[in-house]
Design a protein around this motif. Structure first.
Motif, mmCIF file in Angstrom:
data_model
loop_
_atom_site.group_PDB
_atom_site.id
_atom_site.type_symbol
_atom_site.label_atom_id
_atom_site.label_comp_id
_atom_site.label_asym_id
_atom_site.label_seq_id
_atom_site.Cartn_x
_atom_site.Cartn_y
_atom_site.Cartn_z
ATOM 1 N N HIS A 160 0.843 -1.212 0.000
ATOM 2 C CA HIS A 160 0.000 0.000 0.000
ATOM 3 C C HIS A 160 0.876 1.259 0.000
ATOM 4 O O HIS A 160 0.544 2.258 0.656
ATOM 5 C CB HIS A 160 -0.931 0.022 1.220
ATOM 6 N N GLY A 161 2.008 1.208 -0.689
ATOM 7 C CA GLY A 161 2.908 2.354 -0.781
ATOM 8 C C GLY A 161 3.842 2.521 0.395
ATOM 9 O O GLY A 161 4.713 3.392 0.377
ATOM 10 N N GLN A 162 3.701 1.664 1.408
ATOM 11 C CA GLN A 162 4.562 1.723 2.601
ATOM 12 C C GLN A 162 5.722 0.748 2.434
ATOM 13 O O GLN A 162 5.515 -0.438 2.170
ATOM 14 C CB GLN A 162 3.736 1.353 3.845
ATOM 15 N N LYS A 163 6.943 1.230 2.577
ATOM 16 C CA LYS A 163 8.115 0.391 2.392
ATOM 17 C C LYS A 163 8.239 -0.625 3.516
ATOM 18 O O LYS A 163 8.139 -0.273 4.701
ATOM 19 C CB LYS A 163 9.370 1.271 2.349
ATOM 20 N N LEU A 164 8.443 -1.876 3.155
ATOM 21 C CA LEU A 164 8.621 -2.917 4.173
ATOM 22 C C LEU A 164 10.036 -2.847 4.739
ATOM 23 O O LEU A 164 11.016 -2.746 3.999
ATOM 24 C CB LEU A 164 8.391 -4.302 3.570
#
Length: 259
Positions: A160-164
């Motif tokens: 969702h656009g959040q970097k893991l």
């Protein structure tokens, strides 16, 4: 060659800018400019033409109609949603400019009467085409499965656009092996991958890459997703519902099921 769609109702502006647009070094070769003087003719062309231009250049007010440019821009957006649009107008700083940005996806609004407008026009077109090419290049170098994106150039993973990040140390990136596992699961989705098959995909020693190793990397991945979800339990719930990283009925096998 840059293909430019241009609508302009006044001939003296066409005579002034057309040679500039044709000769400009926008992408390293001669440009092709399709010019229309009437909004209706432009909209008919849009409806009948299968191939999108590279950029649209629109007059805003045409033949006394303040909405003419907006109407053409909306027809372009319905046919080619990602087409970049620039207005070239005598009405900069007015409500017409405001409407262009509020009701269409305009990227720029260039005033015709400003100093060195020819250079300004070419600078802006070139910058937009360059940005579009970069966007296309990034898209071609990414593996996307629903809200999951893996940048194949940097190896960064986004949910969702959040970097893991590494769940054991959120200041560090996700470790390489979990990233490679996730990439392979996404590539072959929805097929499940056993421990032996994953060892082969990773080019790992099958005697050292055990089911316990595989399970631990899956735990790391799930924890990283959970961290990206602010540890609210949503990704765990998603997996239990048969989406995301799913444990299959085969012993030691997992699959990526796109939510």
């Amino acid at each position: 060659m840059a293909r430019i769609f241009w609508i302009e109702d006044q001939s003296h502006w066409v005579e002034r800018f057309l040679p500039v647009l044709k000769a400009a070094e926008l992408d390293g070769s001669i440009n092709e400019v399709a010019v229309f003087h009437l909004a209706d003719a432009a909209k008919q062309y849009i409806a009948q033409t299968p191939t999108a231009p590279d950029i649209a250049l629109l007059d805003a007010n045409m033949n006394g109609n303040d909405n003419a440019g907006v109407n053409v821009a909306q027809a372009l957006a319905r046919k080619w949603p990602s087409l970049p649009v620039i207005y070239l107008s005598e009405h900069a700083g007015t409500n017409i400019e405001a409407a262009a940005f509020e009701h269409t996806g305009a990227l720029d609004f260039i005033a015709k009467h400003q100093r060195n407008v020819e250079e300004v026009l070419c600078w802006r077109i070139k910058a937009i085409l360059r940005q579009r090419n970069l966007t296309h290049a990034r898209a071609q170098n990414a593996l996307t499965r629903g809200p999951l994106t893996i940048d194949l150039h940097t190896w960064e993973v986004y949910w969702h656009g959040q970097k893991l990040m590494n769940p054991a140390n959120p200041k560090r990136a996700l470790p390489p092996t979990p990233r490679k596992i996730l990439k392979h699961l996404a590539e072959v989705s929805p097929r499940a991958v056993s421990t032996l098959a994953m060892a082969e995909a990773l080019d790992a020693d099958p005697e050292k890459f055990s089911a316990a190793n595989y399970r631990q990397h899956i735990r790391t991945l799930r924890a990283a997703f959970e961290h990206a979800e602010a540890n609210n339990g949503q990704f765990t719930a998603l997996c239990k519902a048969g989406k995301g990283i799913v444990t299959t009925g085969d012993q030691g096998a997992y699959a990526w099921i796109t939510p």
